[in-house]
Design a protein around this motif. Sequence first.
Motif, PDB file in Angstrom:
ATOM      1  N   ASP A 189       0.839  -1.192   0.000  1.00 32.54           N
ATOM      2  CA  ASP A 189       0.000   0.000   0.000  1.00 32.54           C
ATOM      3  C   ASP A 189       0.879   1.250   0.000  1.00 32.54           C
ATOM      4  O   ASP A 189       1.048   1.917   1.018  1.00 32.54           O
ATOM      5  CB  ASP A 189      -0.953  -0.016   1.201  1.00 32.54           C
ATOM      6  N   ASP A 227      -1.109   8.224   5.376  1.00 36.11           N
ATOM      7  CA  ASP A 227      -0.402   8.342   4.097  1.00 36.11           C
ATOM      8  C   ASP A 227       0.571   9.521   4.099  1.00 36.11           C
ATOM      9  O   ASP A 227       0.322  10.554   3.483  1.00 36.11           O
ATOM     10  CB  ASP A 227      -1.390   8.515   2.937  1.00 36.11           C
ATOM     11  N   HIS A 278       1.238   3.929   3.038  1.00 41.45           N
ATOM     12  CA  HIS A 278       0.324   3.805   4.175  1.00 41.45           C
ATOM     13  C   HIS A 278       1.151   3.289   5.352  1.00 41.45           C
ATOM     14  O   HIS A 278       1.515   2.121   5.380  1.00 41.45           O
ATOM     15  CB  HIS A 278      -0.793   2.833   3.820  1.00 41.45           C
ATOM     16  N   SER A 300      -9.733   0.467   2.835  1.00 40.52           N
ATOM     17  CA  SER A 300      -8.491   0.014   3.453  1.00 40.52           C
ATOM     18  C   SER A 300      -8.151  -1.362   2.882  1.00 40.52           C
ATOM     19  O   SER A 300      -9.030  -2.093   2.446  1.00 40.52           O
ATOM     20  CB  SER A 300      -8.647  -0.060   4.969  1.00 40.52           C
TER      21      SER A 300
END
Lengths: 493, 696
Positions: A61, A118, A140, A294
């Motif tokens: 991510d 982030d 992330h 998410s």
Amino acid sequence: MNVHSETARASPWPTPPQRAAAAVDPIVLQIVEGTLNSIEAEIEYAIERTARSPMIREAHDYRVGLFDRYCRKLTGRSYSAMPNAVVRDFPPETMRPGDIFLMNDTYLTEGSIGHLPDLCSTVPVFHDGEVVAYIQAFGHHDDIGGRVPGSMPGTARSVFEEGLAVPPVKLYSEGARNEAVFTIVKRNTRVPEMLAADIDSEVQACVMGARRMAELFARFGTAQVEACFQAILDRCRDIYRDELLPKIADGEYIWEDYVEHDGVSAPRLHKLALKMTKRGGRITLDFTGTDPQSPGPINWPAEFTETRFPVLVEKLALATDSAGAGKRRGGLGYDKHYRALVDCRTIVTADRVRLGCYGVNGGKAGAPFSVAILSGSNVRFLGGLVDGEPVAAGEVVAVRTTGGGGWGDPLEREPELVCEDVIEGRVSPHAARDDYGVVLIAGRDADHWQIDAAATAARRGKMRGEHSATGAMIDRGPGYFEMLKEGAGPKGV
Amino acid sequence: MAQAEAHPRFRIGIDTGGTFTDIVAVDAGSGAMRVTKVSSTPSNPAIGLVRGVHQVLADMEADVAEVAGLAHGTTVATNALLQGRIDGLGLIVTEGFRHILEIARQAVPEGYGNSYFWVKPARIVPLRYVRETGGRLDFRGNELRPLDEDAVRTAARFFRNRDIGAIGVCLMHSYANPAHERRATEIIAQEYPGCTVSLSCEVLPEYREYERAVTTLVDVFVKPHVARYLRRVDEALGAGLRERPFLVMQSSGGVASADQVVRKPITTALSGPAAGAIGSAVIARIAGFHNVVTLDAGGTSTDLCLIEGGEPHLTNSGTVGPFPVRIPMIDIETIGTGGGSIAWISREGELKVGPKSAGAEPGPMCYPNGGSEPTITDANLVLGRIPPSLIGGGVPLDVSRSRTGLAALAVKLARPRTPAMSVEALAHGIIEIANWSQANRIRQMTIQRGIDPRGFALLSFGGAGPAQSAAVMELIGMTACIVPPNPGNLSAFGLLAVDWRTDHIVTRVMQQDAADPATVATLYGRLEEEAIDTLRRNGIEAGRIRLQRQADVRYVGQSMEVRVDAPSGAIDASFLDRLADAFHAAHRRTFGYDYAGRQKIEFVNMCVSGFGLIERPQLPKLGGAGGAPAAIGHRSVYFEGAFRDTPVYRRGALAPAAHIAGPAIVEEFGSTTVVFPGQRLEVDPHGVLIIRSGIR
């Protein structure tokens, strides 16, 4: 996406020229475009190798972006943040080689950051003493403070409960680290060592990418490289204009979707709305932003799970009939059975426990999420938000995840495909008949189903007469109407 | 010179490629080497193999009685996997896990951001041919429920009635206790004699059921192909050669006997490329380079491999085509450009190079009966960088066809603001695009493995590599470009330089503080016995056997392990401490940090590799004096905007320590090396060409 606004204030961003100063060399164009894609990949590989958070290393991510001096994104591999907020607060003529910027503030980053974990690094690229491009990476991160570990409180009422918000600031000034920023960031996370390592990893990877980008300018010159950037953007615009736009008729399009709970108040339908207006060659989006989904927990194979937790995985399968019916069937949800080997508790955090994933254009909604505890022949269904339900040793927790929605009228699905779905267990013979109008004859073995063509034609004709084209674009499944009936519909309905 | 007292002294390496079969013979006594090439015979590669062996023997005026042994790199398994239709497979799994292949790892590869683009590949076995059986083990191997023998019997009959002739069996936790799978294979044999079976506990006795299932299925799929091929080889070799040791290259970079390979043929999935990597490592060490990226450019694709500290990188998480294959393999990355890559104009009017390829058939435009679209080879020919004929003059090339094709492409590419390019400018541009693309891929593959390519040399081989690689080396800023002797036959040479190898693994998850050294010793002892038995069965004397212990270790909480070398010698408490230290160090080397002293570690897999050491061929030193060699001629070669009169050298005539300043062309049988303006070429004592940038 930014909402278009007409303000008198001068734009802080430089205006791109209408056309490139130099004719593009077709050879250099291929080299520049190939190298931009490579630089993006190289930065990603470097981050993946050196970052510390599982979110980045294992859930992947994180995103990298390459931008021209006008903050226009040059590669199309994925979504990313944007450098506009940095340029707004630090005009390019004030930037110096070795400057690096950090930000994560959802409200002060020109819509480019979706949530506080982030954190985003921006490195300007210099050539001949001026800024010619930007390299950016955000990941992330596992924790940036706030009320709960992970910094994603489901029940937050304000962004301040998420954690530390950093507006665009200089993390490095001409190569010297701004220790004050680092100290503040490290004090505001539950995993200071991990977060500092992640930021280091992203910054160093971007610096490497900036060096590579500067080499392109040194090799081919600013005019030729920028002509290539313009050609890449022009091609993107042309494809959008020539291929996508003509497929959309002029008019207004309205879309709504719902979430079942906001984590704070009692469950009800919370509406999200989007209006798109197409007129001539322009599309305007009136858009209410939503959180990006998410990535969810990392999933483990069964054998791995059993070596680590006191459970026996009795089943890890696709759930028959969980997909929304349609000419094109939805995807199937999972059917997972975990037998507890010791007394324990289970936690459930799930949306779409009552609303299915919607079906479109005659397609049906998929089956909603469900969790049940199987104890011998007893079944205890749990809701979507359960905090620590006891599970006795020997009991089985059965989880069925949401199925995808279907597209198009299920009565138009090719009977051969329905038959194959039955043979391979994705659709039950019962659902083939009730949802698709396909009548099958069982053979002597599990893979010997055959289509009864006459009975199928008759059944489909009868079903077409019965449902007489309600014409609804969207099917949200029975749970939607039940919630309306219970008075848990959206406010103002 | 077949004489009664002829003694076996020639070792012969045979590397079968898509177009040519390369053969290298080495005289174990003198070190003399002989190479040749014959056309491959794809419908039955055994024919080309045997023809090549006889040809090299004829070239040396030698007799079959003088052959000491044969070593072979084959693409039979690779081709079956990548080109053939994968069908006729069945799978038996534990009840509740029928969707094991559909669910895979429950994640989109490369994660979240890729979910928009990823299309799930077709499964190796369709769901209808996956059957379940009752019976369950726990992760320690204890039986929770007995095997449902009736279900296995029913499944076997089901497959028999449908002519599903290759069956994989993957039951939960079989790595910890093979009893259920072993019993299943007995039942299948009774119900369905003649069908091929692979058991996951034998192919990959390691946890993680999805990878184990796919690896097992790939194995059972290639089994009949490899078995049939090796049978044909045996027939074709005939009396005299059949009795000689016949070794097959494995993906791990070691050789094994044909008998051993037939039992677990998945080990040959990357047989051919592995031989090239081993050959490269040998040459690089001889030339004094220990950190090298190898580049093997063929007609349709280019293979890259990393050699660090003199050893090729291995991976345990490789793939063959779309299939994860969890056995030790040389870490090879394949990119889709080669000499046959086509230059074409996209729908948007842009010039593209590859990945479409003219391959060997029809081949580049300049080939006899060549294709209709210009390729990288056509561009090199127009620029004068390769000679007007291939294979030492055997295949004449038609440069006028290449020019016609490139001129047509230049017209199609012209736009109002960019008039048509000259044929040479376009050809030069095509080569530049290909070079940048290779340079970018080398950067990506090295960075992904934590390596800065600027500290490495580029070793180039294969027919299409050395004409461009010195330019690629310079684009990246690597230290040198190395061209081995006989670059077209390096893989065949590599076959003669590898040891026997056999790999054994067992999974037992143990936290460090709970690990009992006695248990660990028993597990390693068992693996070492297996390895020694395998090598002994193949006639390796005890004195030539070497064992290497490794372990897969992780921090508690991590999901992936790092494979580290484990100490040899007695296994006691200090062994575990040293293993832990090795893990912390490897973790730091790989990822840049470690948690030594702060986080608990967990041992997951124990592995033993057994090696049977062979006599390595020595590359003979060249005779003759150095200095500036004489060119055999000159020709006009295009570099950066103009033709230049460029000297052409014959490689065989280059003496050690010879120095040549670029631009220059070095020609030899099967390959052409281009030295670019500003570069320097130096010939090392063994005849290895070393090209360096003149600027640095």
